[in-house]
Write a protein that holds these residues in place. Structure first.
Motif, PDB file in Angstrom:
ATOM      1  N   UNK A  33      70.637  33.732  16.894  1.00 20.99           N
ATOM      2  CA  UNK A  33      69.703  33.263  15.704  1.00 20.99           C
ATOM      3  C   UNK A  33      68.347  33.689  15.844  1.00 20.99           C
ATOM      4  N   UNK A  34      67.569  33.931  14.634  1.00 17.13           N
ATOM      5  CA  UNK A  34      66.145  34.359  14.986  1.00 17.13           C
ATOM      6  C   UNK A  34      65.482  33.593  13.675  1.00 17.13           C
ATOM      7  N   UNK A  35      64.559  33.041  14.220  1.00 14.80           N
ATOM      8  CA  UNK A  35      63.548  32.122  13.154  1.00 14.80           C
ATOM      9  C   UNK A  35      61.967  32.766  13.466  1.00 14.80           C
ATOM     10  N   UNK A  36      61.225  32.325  12.160  1.00 11.02           N
ATOM     11  CA  UNK A  36      59.931  32.751  12.553  1.00 11.02           C
ATOM     12  C   UNK A  36      59.216  31.750  11.863  1.00 11.02           C
ATOM     13  N   UNK A  37      57.735  31.730  12.049  1.00 13.68           N
ATOM     14  CA  UNK A  37      56.733  30.931  11.283  1.00 13.68           C
ATOM     15  C   UNK A  37      55.530  31.649  11.169  1.00 13.68           C
ATOM     16  N   UNK A  38      54.786  31.619  10.184  1.00 15.77           N
ATOM     17  CA  UNK A  38      53.560  32.279   9.839  1.00 15.77           C
ATOM     18  C   UNK A  38      52.255  31.050   9.894  1.00 15.77           C
ATOM     19  N   UNK A  39      51.160  31.783  10.526  1.00 17.31           N
ATOM     20  CA  UNK A  39      49.774  31.049  10.517  1.00 17.31           C
ATOM     21  C   UNK A  39      49.783  29.854  11.231  1.00 17.31           C
ATOM     22  N   UNK A  40      48.977  29.163  10.874  1.00 19.93           N
ATOM     23  CA  UNK A  40      48.665  27.619  11.483  1.00 19.93           C
ATOM     24  C   UNK A  40      47.334  27.602  12.205  1.00 19.93           C
ATOM     25  N   UNK A  41      47.471  26.778  13.206  1.00 20.92           N
ATOM     26  CA  UNK A  41      46.119  26.427  13.993  1.00 20.92           C
ATOM     27  C   UNK A  41      46.401  26.654  15.521  1.00 20.92           C
ATOM     28  N   UNK A  42      45.820  27.262  16.332  1.00 21.26           N
ATOM     29  CA  UNK A  42      46.079  27.304  17.750  1.00 21.26           C
ATOM     30  C   UNK A  42      45.408  26.329  18.629  1.00 21.26           C
ATOM     31  N   UNK A  43      45.752  26.090  19.697  1.00 29.26           N
ATOM     32  CA  UNK A  43      45.144  25.044  20.506  1.00 29.26           C
ATOM     33  C   UNK A  43      43.635  24.909  20.723  1.00 29.26           C
ATOM     34  N   UNK A  44      42.777  25.963  20.252  1.00 30.21           N
ATOM     35  CA  UNK A  44      41.421  26.063  20.386  1.00 30.21           C
ATOM     36  C   UNK A  44      40.943  25.718  18.973  1.00 30.21           C
ATOM     37  N   UNK A  45      41.689  25.516  18.121  1.00 28.04           N
ATOM     38  CA  UNK A  45      41.258  25.230  16.716  1.00 28.04           C
ATOM     39  C   UNK A  45      41.015  26.730  15.842  1.00 28.04           C
ATOM     40  N   UNK A  46      41.519  27.701  16.283  1.00 32.70           N
ATOM     41  CA  UNK A  46      41.585  28.760  15.307  1.00 32.70           C
ATOM     42  C   UNK A  46      42.588  28.899  14.329  1.00 32.70           C
ATOM     43  N   UNK A  47      42.130  29.206  13.280  1.00 30.84           N
ATOM     44  CA  UNK A  47      43.305  29.615  12.223  1.00 30.84           C
ATOM     45  C   UNK A  47      43.666  30.918  12.326  1.00 30.84           C
ATOM     46  N   UNK A  48      45.163  31.022  12.397  1.00 33.48           N
ATOM     47  CA  UNK A  48      45.749  32.553  12.578  1.00 33.48           C
ATOM     48  C   UNK A  48      46.311  32.978  11.455  1.00 33.48           C
ATOM     49  N   UNK A  49      46.524  34.506  11.760  1.00 28.59           N
ATOM     50  CA  UNK A  49      47.289  35.160  10.959  1.00 28.59           C
ATOM     51  C   UNK A  49      48.851  35.655  11.390  1.00 28.59           C
ATOM     52  N   UNK A  50      48.928  35.384  12.386  1.00 26.55           N
ATOM     53  CA  UNK A  50      50.264  35.680  13.252  1.00 26.55           C
ATOM     54  C   UNK A  50      51.435  35.336  12.597  1.00 26.55           C
ATOM     55  N   UNK A  51      52.542  36.272  13.037  1.00 28.10           N
ATOM     56  CA  UNK A  51      53.777  35.839  12.660  1.00 28.10           C
ATOM     57  C   UNK A  51      54.464  35.662  13.787  1.00 28.10           C
TER      58      UNK A  51
END
Length: 506
Positions: free
Chosen positions: A322-340
């Protein structure tokens, strides 16, 4: 008496089953059809009917399929034309027996013209189909009248309609709840709510459309945040204040320790819970219960450790796992990301950057969209992902809805008709679920059910029992959501793509 029907343009069988439904859902003057049985007479039978091509009206207008009911004297297009199509100056192309001595078309109540035209002498005369249009054929001492219907949708079939009254309150026990998390669990929906007095409510529902909840006060492990709640493999999971992964059976809500210490929970994967925790001093992707076919790997640089979208499962044919995905969020250094980020059981991979702005607390949900083919006006159905809400890096809330046709690899701004209306506030940390609602319609015994041609757009699965047709209509439900200051909106919104409410073409 056995009913008889004829073939239309390109030898496709007529879509008789949709006649009453298309006229009821999409058009006016529903009662002007005469369903009185009448003897089929070949001498005055219409054998072919279509509209002459006119690109000023619509591309491929001549490919619109018309059903011919010779017994009831009705000629119509079962798949209605798009909303706004101009039908006041269309030229019908009609084929009938050479024995016909008179063919006249009468127009009544039209917005452009009324009166009668001699079709035999003026076959290229335009007809106003905005009113009642009747074709009468005569051959010696026999005559037959046909009601001609050009059906047009009254509403934009591809608009995502969010009714102003289509909202309700969160299933809390008290007014002004503080936090909430709602998750899907098979055929049930679970909502965990922190009340205004600091107590907690656990609510379950088996029918979101009827919106009837079973509620009870519950106790959570000390220091738990309801936003960490997840469901997998028949159990609910949450982290306590020390990061201990706790689990409970939804039937009794008695929490027990799993022995795992995590920093965050990501979501459900093949009946397991995925999350992040320290292993030998390294931030690592973990899962529970332990499984040899799910990898344990270090967390990648740029991976979100909190406030990403809910984890979504992807249907694919290129991976045995199976494959799953997530979008965005906050990285460990506090950066808001646009990654999938996507996970296939072996590794996480960043499959997209850009297009959608960096967002924390955005919502992603599977749904449907329609695209017109390059060779036909007919809309084809696609499974898509919708993305909305979330907090931008500057703290402002995102008001744009995006759509992906390829499982999150590429995104684009959705059409205006899909954007959320102003009445729904900007939000972050909202939970969005799809629930298929049973719908039913009556095909009436005036029509015989025939299989639709392959060119008709793909539709949702349906079942027919006698003259009753039933199908599942996928409604969207948005739970909660917070404003810029983090205050919870205690409403639940309901919406649906208008096309899904139309009776399926069969």
């Amino acid at each position: 008496m056995k009913k008889r029907y004829t073939k239309c343009k390109r030898s496709l069988l007529s879509l008789l089953a949709m006649a009453l439904i298309a006229m009821t859902a999409c058009n006016k003057d529903d009662n002007d059809i005469n369903n009185t049985a009448s003897m089929y007479v070949p001498a005055v039978a219409v054998t072919r009917f279509y509209l002459k091509a006119d690109s000023k009206v619509m591309n491929n207008l001549d490919s619109v399929f018309f059903s011919i009911d010779l017994e009831n004297g009705v000629i119509f297009n079962a798949d209605s034309l798009p909303k706004g199509t101009k039908i006041s100056t269309l030229i019908p192309m009609i084929t009938y027996s050479s024995t016909v001595t008179d063919a006249s078309i009468e127009m009544e109540g039209g917005s452009y013209r009324t009166g009668t035209t001699d079709y035999r002498k003026n076959p290229g005369d335009s007809i106003d189909f905005t009113g009642k249009v009747t074709l009468t054929l005569k051959s010696e001492d026999v005559s037959r009248s046909y009601l001609l219907k050009v059906n047009v949708h009254k509403t934009d079939a591809d608009s995502l309609t969010w009714g102003e009254t289509a909202f309700s309150d969160l299933p809390s026990r008290m007014a002004s709840p503080r936090r909430q998390k709602t998750v899907a669990a098979g055929d049930k929906t679970y909502s965990l709510i922190e009340e205004s007095d600091g107590t907690f409510t656990f609510a379950s529902c088996t029918d979101l459309f009827r919106y009837q909840w079973d509620k009870k006060a519950v106790t959570l492990p000390a220091g738990s945040d309801v936003r960490n709640l997840e469901y997998a493999g028949g159990c609910l999971y949450i982290l306590d204040g020390n990061g201990a992964l706790m689990k409970a059976d939804p039937s009794d809500m008695q929490w027990s320790a799993t022995g795992e210490i995590w920093t965050s929970i990501d979501g459900e994967y093949a009946g397991h819970i995925l999350g992040i925790g320290l292993k030998d001093g390294v931030m690592t992707h973990l899962h529970y219960p332990a499984a040899s076919n799910i990898a344990v790997t270090p967390v990648e640089e740029g991976f979100p450790v909190k406030e990403h979208s809910a984890m979504q499962a992807i249907s694919n044919s290129w991976s045995a796992q199976p494959t799953v995905f997530i979008f965005g969020g906050v990285t460990s250094d506090g950066t808001v990301t646009d990654a999938v980020w996507a996970f296939d059981g072996e590794s996480w991979a960043n499959i997209n950057n850009g297009i959608v702005p960096a967002l924390a607390g955005a919502s992603v949900v599977p749904y449907y969209s329609y695209r017109q083919t390059s060779t036909s006006w007919i809309q084809n159905e696609y499974e898509v992902w919708l993305l909305f809400g979330g907090r931008q890096a500057n703290g402002e809330l995102n008001r744009t809805l995006y759509v992906s046709y390829d499982n999150g690899v590429n995104w684009k701004k959705a059409d205006t008709s899909l954007q959320l209306p102003d009445i729904i506030p900007g939000m972050q940390q909202a939970d969005c679920l799809v629930s298929s609602i049973a719908m039913q319609s009556n095909l009436s015994d005036a029509w015989t059910v025939l299989k639709a041609p392959k060119r008709v757009m793909t539709r949702l699965p349906y079942e027919i029992d006698g003259y009753e047709i039933s199908w599942k209509c996928p409604y969207l439900f948005i739970f909660g959501g917070e404003n810029k200051a983090g205050s919870l909106d205690s409403r639940v919104w309901r919406g649906v793509l208008e096309r899904m409410r139309f009776t399926p073409l069969i």
